[in-house]
Scaffold this active site. Structure first.
Site, short mmCIF file in Angstrom:
data_model
loop_
_atom_site.label_atom_id
_atom_site.label_comp_id
_atom_site.label_asym_id
_atom_site.label_seq_id
_atom_site.Cartn_x
_atom_site.Cartn_y
_atom_site.Cartn_z
N ALA A 1 74.50 -31.65 -4.85
CA ALA A 1 74.51 -30.25 -4.46
C ALA A 1 75.02 -30.00 -3.30
O ALA A 1 75.40 -28.76 -2.87
CB ALA A 1 73.22 -29.53 -4.91
N ALA B 1 55.10 -17.74 -10.06
CA ALA B 1 54.18 -16.65 -10.84
C ALA B 1 53.53 -17.37 -11.76
O ALA B 1 54.41 -18.05 -12.54
CB ALA B 1 54.83 -15.50 -11.22
N LYS C 1 66.62 -17.51 -24.80
CA LYS C 1 67.46 -17.11 -25.71
C LYS C 1 67.05 -15.90 -26.24
O LYS C 1 68.15 -15.02 -26.68
CB LYS C 1 67.65 -18.22 -26.84
CG LYS C 1 66.42 -18.66 -27.28
CD LYS C 1 66.23 -20.22 -26.78
CE LYS C 1 64.83 -20.66 -27.22
NZ LYS C 1 64.49 -21.91 -26.49
N GLU D 1 72.07 -22.19 -19.29
CA GLU D 1 72.20 -23.54 -20.06
C GLU D 1 71.31 -23.94 -20.96
O GLU D 1 71.25 -24.53 -22.11
CB GLU D 1 72.78 -24.81 -19.08
CG GLU D 1 73.00 -25.90 -19.67
CD GLU D 1 74.22 -25.91 -20.46
OE1 GLU D 1 74.24 -25.71 -21.85
OE2 GLU D 1 75.47 -25.66 -20.02
N GLY E 1 68.84 -27.16 -25.61
CA GLY E 1 68.17 -27.96 -24.09
C GLY E 1 69.01 -28.68 -23.25
O GLY E 1 69.71 -27.74 -22.69
N GLU F 1 55.50 -25.21 -34.01
CA GLU F 1 54.35 -24.49 -33.40
C GLU F 1 53.37 -23.91 -34.32
O GLU F 1 53.49 -24.13 -35.44
CB GLU F 1 54.78 -23.13 -32.69
CG GLU F 1 55.68 -23.81 -31.55
CD GLU F 1 56.32 -22.75 -30.68
OE1 GLU F 1 55.43 -21.55 -30.37
OE2 GLU F 1 57.49 -22.57 -30.17
N ASP G 1 65.30 -18.56 -34.42
CA ASP G 1 65.53 -18.97 -33.09
C ASP G 1 66.92 -19.73 -33.29
O ASP G 1 67.67 -19.40 -32.02
CB ASP G 1 64.47 -20.22 -32.79
CG ASP G 1 64.96 -21.00 -31.67
OD1 ASP G 1 64.77 -20.61 -30.62
OD2 ASP G 1 65.27 -22.32 -31.97
N LYS H 1 70.31 -18.50 -30.40
CA LYS H 1 71.22 -19.21 -29.88
C LYS H 1 72.52 -19.27 -30.37
O LYS H 1 73.57 -19.43 -29.45
CB LYS H 1 70.71 -20.85 -30.24
CG LYS H 1 69.32 -21.12 -29.49
CD LYS H 1 68.87 -22.51 -29.80
CE LYS H 1 67.60 -22.68 -29.28
NZ LYS H 1 66.50 -23.67 -30.05
#
Lengths: 434, 434
Positions: free
Chosen positions: B33, B43, B105, B129, B134, B190, B201, B205
């Site tokens: 970079a 947070a 997403k 991204e 992922g 989950e 989901d 995406k």
């Protein structure tokens, strides 16, 4: 906003494709880039032929220096190939403050360090997505997509000609020479196929990928290169029986002592996606310490796939043209003052698994003698099988566990000295990859 | 150059992974970079737990607004998920002139238009991204790598949970419920798996990918969504016999009348690379008019693969931070004033091939009656097979050629009205892709 102005060096297959794409998808490209991309000048061999393609709106010349010195041109696209005139034209373009887009892997693999240094000094970009794996955005993936990672290794099918030949040899059971002739007839192989079949083209590309992955200078002269011209159909069949396919892979890996940089035919487990990349397609598997394995697949050559990469570079350069040079993506993915001097390992220091095939006299004690040579050189046997060849001979095939290449060399010297070993031992490398 | 300063919202799985990667690969990242990337504030829910992870150098708070309003922070990384608090925090960060990196997403698929418009007005970047597939740099590939192309279609395995379940159902021959329980035990699913198994989901995406591919606004509410919870093990077995594997695909395609946007279990030919993507892995096949088909493969979820994408975005934003906002890569790949208003097609207008399975009374004339219904609705049969079920019934499986979904609906209504058809017909879509 006014269009950005491009000068093409070469209007052959890829140059013609680039022209076609810029024309056909002009609106789509402007919707993305926020600016039109306009070809202003082109250096070509045949002016009349070029005029029939591009019409009157493009300045045509036979002298590439007219293009690179043209004051209106912002970006020079080098598509003439070779490493003499192309090099002079690119260096002059850089000196003139032009950005450069090139597909020239041979040039960059050999003279990239000098070219990128000049570009850095001048504050211009030199981009080369089209130099590796055609339309697959593999350079962008490594240079920008995987930047969070310490890349560990990559392995790629990065030459379509040889992958086509290997796919045909396997599926048709044909010998190399016959398939090469067929590939030449179909246009998958050139009249002089040496660079492709001997692995040189793949090594050019691998050299660039290794620099991008590890932040090392380009070091083509350190690459270990073996092609497929000596590969026997029977080894492809034996590999198949063992659950492997043979692919010409470019492999580069970061090890404790240095970086492996090697191109050779390789046995890859059939369950690996890379083993299932067939025909002239390309694919590159990249493994990072954070992301794990990722793979990139697509057409690696040809008029339009290569033009896809050239035009993507043109759009990138167009977007970044006004950006402060210090904040653009570095040419070789790492900042020029942060390159790594880790050496390339000599091939004798590379560790791999191996496939050996040898023809021996079929008599008691032969296997014991060979096995004890392997054992003395600390090489352990994963599996073996033997099949008769005629009345008095047999072929023995070994799969060896991981060993240092230098140890295998030593063992092969001893095996070759045995009176009952009748031919040179065939040695191929095996990579389990995933 | 001074480090760029990052505020993290959330230090859970992905937030913790991001912290780990930024710490562990700090030198590699700075080499790329050209600047260090420093976490200045975070947070979190549990201050003590967070302190044990990040020590004293990071300002910790339980109020996300403390982070997004912190004057030192350049980039806010939103990793708390959901679409209420996350939305407020992102909008406030944008209002404060901060760049935003997010993996959310669901939020972007529903409120992306508003968020990107606000970011554009403020001249800040919102990158995502990590929101799709992922660690695979698929957003970068579409947004920047394939910019020369008019993208035609894309099809992806973009939910690891369902791909894991489908892989296990096929390889073990087990029913959905049993494999789901196993996936939950292993952490691949989950406790409440609804969003994954019902395709929501994947549709989030896919909505983002469609916008990037075609330059259309995000339109999650127009997506056609079917999950895998109703998928029977026997259909997986029948598909296998026919040379197909069943994958939950997100598919979007540009057609004459509009854009297809659909998530559903799909039969894919075994010879297709996508059919061989197993376990929790993700892969996206993208077809452009210039490049042809390309594929991108890797881990689609998890602490580190997702962090790989978050950190890559951080590096991109760091590089482009000082660039003129008008020349950065547009959020949705196309310039905001060049978006396309092509409508999303209702699913009844989608054209696909189909797999049908029905249980019928085993007596003469049954097949003739069904075949004539199909023929009347202009649907042609590619292949069929029948197998007995008990003494008096049979299962008939059809593979249909390309047909309009609405025609298939009509035919199924008629078939369901036949007295000898004993169960609801199972209808799955078939895509040959390559």
């Amino acid at each position: 906003m006014s269009p950005i102005k491009v000068g093409l060096l070469g209007l052959g297959v890829v140059g013609g494709g680039t022209w076609k794409v810029l024309t056909r998808n002009a609106e789509e490209i402007a919707r993305r880039a926020g600016r039109h991309i306009e070809v202003t000048a082109a250096a070509v061999r045949d002016l009349d032929k070029a005029k029939r393609l591009v019409g009157d709106s493009v300045m045509l010349t036979q002298d590439g220096f007219d293009v690179v010195r043209h004051p209106d041109i912002d970006i020079v696209v080098e598509l003439i190939g070779g490493d003499t005139l192309a090099r002079d034209l690119i260096m002059e373009a850089i000196a003139q403050g032009k950005h450069v887009v090139t597909a020239n892997k041979a040039l960059l693999a050999k003279h990239g360090n000098e070219i990128f240094a000049a570009a850095h000094a001048q504050g211009v970009m030199v981009t080369f997505e089209a130099a590796v794996a055609g339309g697959i955005p593999i350079i962008k993936a490594i240079r920008e997509g995987l930047t969070a990672n310490r890349i560990q290794w990559l392995a790629g099918i990065i030459n379509g000609t040889t992958n086509f030949i290997l796919s045909e040899m396997r599926s048709q059971g044909l010998p190399f020479d016959q398939v090469l002739a067929e590939a030449q007839r179909l246009g998958y192989a050139e009249a002089d196929p040496t660079f492709d079949i001997e692995g040189v083209d793949a090594a050019h590309k691998l050299t660039l990928l290794a620099s991008l992955a590890f932040g090392i200078p380009v070091q083509f002269d350190k690459a270990h290169i073996e092609g497929i011209s000596q590969l026997a159909a029977e080894d492809i069949a034996h590999a198949e029986r063992l659950g492997y396919r043979i692919k010409l892979l470019g492999i580069t890996r970061r090890c404790d002592k240095g970086i492996e940089l090697r191109v050779h035919p390789t046995l890859v487990p059939m369950s690996c996606l890379l083993a299932n990349v067939e025909g002239a397609m390309n694919a590159v598997l990249v493994s990072g310490d954070v992301v794990g394995p990722t793979m990139y697949y697509g057409q690696g050559a040809g008029e339009l796939p290569t033009a896809s990469a050239v035009v993507a570079d043109l759009i990138d350069v167009t977007r970044l043209e006004s950006a402060d040079p210090g904040h653009r993506v570095p040419h070789l993915a790492f900042q020029p003052d942060a390159m790594d001097d880790t050496p390339i390992l000599p091939v004798s220091e590379v560790t791999s698994s191996y496939y050996l095939r040898m023809r021996v006299q079929d008599r008691p004690g032969v296997l014991a003698d060979i096995a004890s040579i392997l054992s003395e050189t600390d090489i352990s046997i994963g599996s073996m099988f033997q099949q008769p060849h005629g009345e008095t001979e047999a072929d023995i095939i070994f799969l060896l566990h991981q060993a240092r290449e230098g140890s295998v060399d030593t063992a092969l010297d001893k095996i070759h000295a045995l009176s009952f070993v009748h031919t040179k031992v065939t040695r191929l490398r095996v990579e389990n990859l995933l």
